[in-house]
Design an enzyme around this catalytic site. Structure first.
Site, PDB file in Angstrom:
ATOM      1  N   GLU A  51     109.729 -16.603   7.549  1.00  0.00           N
ATOM      2  CA  GLU A  51     109.222 -16.968   6.234  1.00  0.00           C
ATOM      3  C   GLU A  51     110.275 -17.218   5.338  1.00  0.00           C
ATOM      4  O   GLU A  51     110.924 -16.237   4.908  1.00  0.00           O
ATOM      5  CB  GLU A  51     108.057 -15.906   5.989  1.00  0.00           C
ATOM      6  CG  GLU A  51     107.196 -16.575   4.476  1.00  0.00           C
ATOM      7  CD  GLU A  51     106.139 -15.331   4.228  1.00  0.00           C
ATOM      8  OE1 GLU A  51     105.869 -15.172   3.031  1.00  0.00           O
ATOM      9  OE2 GLU A  51     105.786 -14.624   5.262  1.00  0.00           O
ATOM     10  N   ASP A  62     105.107 -11.804  -6.648  1.00  0.00           N
ATOM     11  CA  ASP A  62     106.469 -11.113  -6.167  1.00  0.00           C
ATOM     12  C   ASP A  62     106.827 -10.071  -7.293  1.00  0.00           C
ATOM     13  O   ASP A  62     106.782 -10.244  -8.246  1.00  0.00           O
ATOM     14  CB  ASP A  62     107.569 -11.928  -5.859  1.00  0.00           C
ATOM     15  CG  ASP A  62     107.086 -13.023  -4.597  1.00  0.00           C
ATOM     16  OD1 ASP A  62     106.752 -12.687  -3.709  1.00  0.00           O
ATOM     17  OD2 ASP A  62     107.352 -14.031  -4.937  1.00  0.00           O
TER      18      ASP A  62
END
Length: 270
Positions: A51, A62
Site C-alpha cells: 500500500e 494517521d
C-alpha cells in the site's frame, strides 16, 4: 482478474496465525526516489501486497509517524504526477498487488477518470480513500473504477454498524480494511480484548469478502494475533520507523518483513 482478488483466491488463510501481509509506506519517503527500491525490497522480503501512501498535507486518519512521513515526502517534492512517473515501469519487476492509499481531494484534482486510467496504465490494482463517501462512490464513480479494473477498498471500524458493514461487504471486491480501533494509525497498544470481541463479531457475520486488520500491528506477535481473526494484517507506522532509521534500506526492509512473517527465518538470514 485483478491481482488483489487473485491473491486472496489463491492463498487460503485458514491456518491459525498465518495470513497475508500488507505493508504501507509513504511515497517520497525517506528520499524522493526511493519508491521503486522500497517496492522491490518488500516483494523480495515476502510482503504479499503493498500500500503506497500518496502524501497529503492533512492526513487526518494517521498518527504522528505517518504524518511526519507525509510532511517529509511533500518537502522532498513528491506529487501524484511524480508518483505515477515512478511507477511507470513497475510491472517489469513487481508482481505483487499494489494499492494507492490517500485522501480524495488530490484524486479529484487529478480527475477521477484520469486517475483510474493512469492506475491501470502503470499496474496499480486498487485504491484506499478513507474520506470517499460510499454513496458518492457508488452513485458517481464505481462505473469508472470498474471500467479500468481498479478496486476501491472500504474501511470498517468498531463503531461501524452491522447494517453498514453488510452494505460495505456488498459494495466491495478484494478485501475489507478492518480498522482495529477508533484511534489513528500508529497505536502502540497491540490487539486488546475489546478488539478481539469486535473481530469475533465481524467474523460471525460471515461476510463474503476477506478482511485485513490494520492499526496497531507492529511485530510478529500482533501480526499473528490479527491473523487469528482475519485473512492477514496491515503494517504501516512500524515500517515507516524502519525506513526512518535505516542505514541499509534494502536489507533492512527485507529483514523487517521476514521478522514479521517468520522470525526464525529472519534470524537465519541475518
Amino acid at each position: 482478474m485483478n491481482r488483489i482478488v487473485n491473491l486472496f483466491d489463491t492463498n487460503p488463510t485458514d491456518q491459525p496465525g498465518q495470513g497475508l501481509l500488507n505493508v504501507y509506506f509513504t511515497a517520497g519517503f525517506p528520499a524522493l526516489n526511493d519508491t521503486k527500491k522500497i517496492l522491490t525490497a518488500l516483494q523480495e522480503g515476502g510482503a504479499d501486497l503493498v500500500e503506497i501512501g500518496m502524501p497529503y498535507s492533512d492526513p487526518v486518519a494517521d498518527g504522528e509517524t505517518i504524518q511526519k512521513s507525509n510532511e517529509k515526502a511533500l518537502e522532498n517534492g513528491m506529487s501524484v504526477k511524480l508518483l505515477f512517473d515512478q511507477l511507470q515501469d513497475m510491472r517489469k519487476t513487481v508482481s505483487i498487488p499494489v494499492l494507492l492509499m490517500g485522501y480524495v481531494n488530490p484524486v479529484m484534482q487529478y480527475g477521477i477518470e484520469n486517475f483510474c486510467k493512469k492506475c491501470a496504465e502503470v499496474g496499480v490494482d486498487g485504491l484506499i480513500l478513507p474520506d470517499m463517501p460510499m454513496d458518492v462512490y457508488l452513485n458517481e464513480y464505481k462505473s469508472i473504477f470498474d471500467s479500468y479494473g481498479i478496486l476501491n477498498i472500504f474501511l470498517v471500524t468498531p463503531q461501524t454498524s452491522e447494517a453498514r458493514i453488510r452494505q460495505i461487504d456488498q459494495a466491495s471486491e478484494g478485501f475489507i480494511y478492518t480498522v482495529s480501533s477508533a484511534s489513528v494509525t500508529g497505536s502502540k497498544s497491540g490487539v486488546s480484548t475489546d478488539m478481539e470481541s469486535y473481530f469475533n463479531r465481524i467474523n460471525a457475520m460471515n461476510l463474503r469478502n476477506p478482511r485485513l486488520i490494520g492499526f496497531g500491528i507492529k511485530d510478529n506477535a500482533t501480526y499473528v494475533k490479527a491473523c487469528n481473526y482475519a485473512s492477514g494484517a496491515i503494517i504501516g507506522s512500524a515500517f515507516i520507523r524502519v525506513l526512518e532509521e535505516s542505514k541499509d534500506l534494502e536489507n533492512d526492509i527485507r529483514h523487517f518483513v521476514q521478522e514479521i512473517k517468520n522470525p526464525a527465518s529472519a534470524v537465519i538470514n541475518a
